[in-house]
Design an enzyme around this catalytic site. Structure first.
Site, short mmCIF file in Angstrom:
data_model
loop_
_atom_site.label_atom_id
_atom_site.label_comp_id
_atom_site.label_asym_id
_atom_site.label_seq_id
_atom_site.Cartn_x
_atom_site.Cartn_y
_atom_site.Cartn_z
N SER A 19 -0.75 2.36 9.05
CA SER A 19 -0.04 1.10 9.26
C SER A 19 -0.72 0.35 10.40
CB SER A 19 1.43 1.37 9.65
OG SER A 19 2.02 0.22 10.22
N TYR A 33 7.27 5.54 14.97
CA TYR A 33 6.61 5.27 13.68
C TYR A 33 5.12 4.95 13.91
CZ TYR A 33 5.48 2.69 9.37
OH TYR A 33 4.90 2.25 8.22
P1 NAP Z 1 9.83 2.42 0.55
O1 NAP Z 1 9.94 1.21 -0.28
O2 NAP Z 1 10.96 2.80 1.45
O3 NAP Z 1 9.45 3.67 -0.39
C1 NAP Z 1 9.30 4.94 0.19
C2 NAP Z 1 8.88 5.90 -0.87
O4 NAP Z 1 8.60 7.17 -0.26
C3 NAP Z 1 9.95 6.16 -1.92
O5 NAP Z 1 9.30 6.33 -3.15
C4 NAP Z 1 10.59 7.46 -1.46
O6 NAP Z 1 11.19 8.21 -2.50
C5 NAP Z 1 9.37 8.18 -0.93
N1 NAP Z 1 9.62 9.27 0.02
C6 NAP Z 1 10.08 9.20 1.28
N2 NAP Z 1 10.14 10.42 1.83
C7 NAP Z 1 9.69 11.28 0.90
C8 NAP Z 1 9.51 12.68 0.86
N3 NAP Z 1 9.81 13.46 1.92
N4 NAP Z 1 9.01 13.24 -0.26
C9 NAP Z 1 8.72 12.48 -1.34
N5 NAP Z 1 8.85 11.14 -1.36
C10 NAP Z 1 9.35 10.55 -0.25
O7 NAP Z 1 8.55 2.33 1.54
P2 NAP Z 1 7.18 1.49 1.47
O8 NAP Z 1 7.35 0.30 2.33
O9 NAP Z 1 6.70 1.34 0.09
O10 NAP Z 1 6.25 2.47 2.30
C11 NAP Z 1 5.36 3.37 1.68
C12 NAP Z 1 4.37 3.79 2.75
O11 NAP Z 1 3.72 2.64 3.29
C13 NAP Z 1 5.01 4.51 3.95
O12 NAP Z 1 4.16 5.57 4.37
C14 NAP Z 1 5.07 3.42 5.01
O13 NAP Z 1 5.06 3.96 6.31
C15 NAP Z 1 3.80 2.66 4.71
N6 NAP Z 1 3.75 1.28 5.20
C16 NAP Z 1 4.70 0.38 4.84
C17 NAP Z 1 4.62 -0.92 5.35
C18 NAP Z 1 5.65 -1.97 4.99
O14 NAP Z 1 5.72 -3.00 5.70
N7 NAP Z 1 6.40 -1.80 3.93
C19 NAP Z 1 3.58 -1.27 6.21
C20 NAP Z 1 2.63 -0.32 6.56
C21 NAP Z 1 2.71 0.97 6.05
P3 NAP Z 1 12.70 7.87 -3.05
O15 NAP Z 1 12.60 6.58 -3.81
O16 NAP Z 1 13.06 8.99 -3.96
O17 NAP Z 1 13.57 7.75 -1.84
#
Ligand code: NAP
Length: 248
Positions: A143, A157
């Site tokens: 990130s 985070y």
């Molecule tokens: P999100 O919409 O909250 O989706 C999170 C996903 O991770 C869901 O599919 C969830 O499964 C799964 N998950 C969480 N814990 C898990 C575990 N222990 N085992 C298996 N699956 C798990 O999040 P997102 O924004 O797409 O983020 C995805 C990644 O991108 C993360 O690593 C986050 O830190 C990173 N990121 C996000 C942003 C942003 O602004 N969105 C920016 C930089 C980096 P369920 O659906 O079953 O709950």
């Protein structure tokens, strides 16, 4: 593109966009999820309608048993993994370091850091040309917070993602001579449901105008870069951490 793509946290957000795009491009895709079977199934159906194979596999990848079971299921149903997007992650409620607790931090490290180690372990065992594999590619999820520290809000985070930058460097150089390319992506604010966990579901809309491009990014914009890094088009790209922050 052919091969077997495993997307951890593929049921929602960035992981779902990457799984869909991977399926559209011809990968057989494993959509891993922790709790949202319904959302994972939607992604599977999208990929199947696009003409490729897909399975949804429930596994908590922050545990040894979960990561082991996930890759065993992939072996049995799709064949050995050739591409891994180490994406699953979470965030704690916005807060100060002076308010943190060990239990919350343990959970965050396990979800954001341990999970990527465990899934990489399983992937390397299958991909490594030293262990009879045919090589492969791994993309880790970092990130932009790892660069800016997120003071006053999300330092824990940010620190977990700093660990991923270092993990990426170490792993990339550890396995580069085993036919495995390891890289990472470092997105900025992307419009997904993760922001609700941080305490501001509308963060992408609220913060968007103050960002260099005047908007947050989309999961699909991240997926394009991830799929490129996983592909042979990036055959000489190793140990790169690619910012997808719209200038942030
Ligand atoms: P999100 O919409 O909250 O989706 C999170 C996903 O991770 C869901 O599919 C969830 O499964 C799964 N998950 C969480 N814990 C898990 C575990 N222990 N085992 C298996 N699956 C798990 O999040 P997102 O924004 O797409 O983020 C995805 C990644 O991108 C993360 O690593 C986050 O830190 C990173 N990121 C996000 C942003 C942003 O602004 N969105 C920016 C930089 C980096 P369920 O659906 O079953 O709950």
């Amino acid at each position: 593109m052919s091969g077997v793509l495993v997307v951890t946290g593929g049921s929602r957000g960035i992981g779902a966009a990457c799984a869909r795009l991977g399926g559209e491009r011809g990968y057989k895709v494993c959509v891993n999820y922790r709790s949202r079977a319904d959302r994972a199934q939607e992604v599977v159906e999208h990929i199947q309608q696009a003409g490729s194979s897909a399975i949804a596999v429930q596994a908590d990848v922050s545990t040894d048993d979960g990561a082991t079971a996930l890759f065993a299921a992939v072996d049995a149903e799709l064949g050995p993994v050739t591409a891994l997007f180490n994406n699953a992650g979470t965030i704690l409620q916005q807060g100060l370091v002076s308010e943190c607790s060990a239990d919350e931090l343990d959970w965050l490290w396990r979800t954001n850091v341990t999970s990527q180690f465990l899934c990489a372990r399983e992937a390397v065992r299958r991909m490594s040309t030293s262990q009879g594999g045919s090589g492969g590619a791994i993309v880790n999820m970092s990130s932009v917070h790892s660069r800016i520290g997120a003071p006053g809000a999300f330092v824990s985070y940010a620190a977990s993602k700093g660990a991923i930058d270092t993990f990426t460097q170490g792993l990339a150089l550890e396995v580069v001579d085993q036919g495995i390319r390891v890289n990472a992506v470092r997105p900025g604010v992307i419009d997904t449901e993760i922001h609700a966990l941080g305490g501001d579901p509308d963060r992408p809309k609220n913060i968007g105008p103050s960002l260099p491009m005047g908007r947050a990014g989309t999961p699909e914009e991240v997926a394009q870069t991830v799929l490129w890094l996983l592909s042979d088009e990036a055959s000489y790209v190793v140990n790169a951490v690619v910012d997808i922050g719209g200038g942030r």
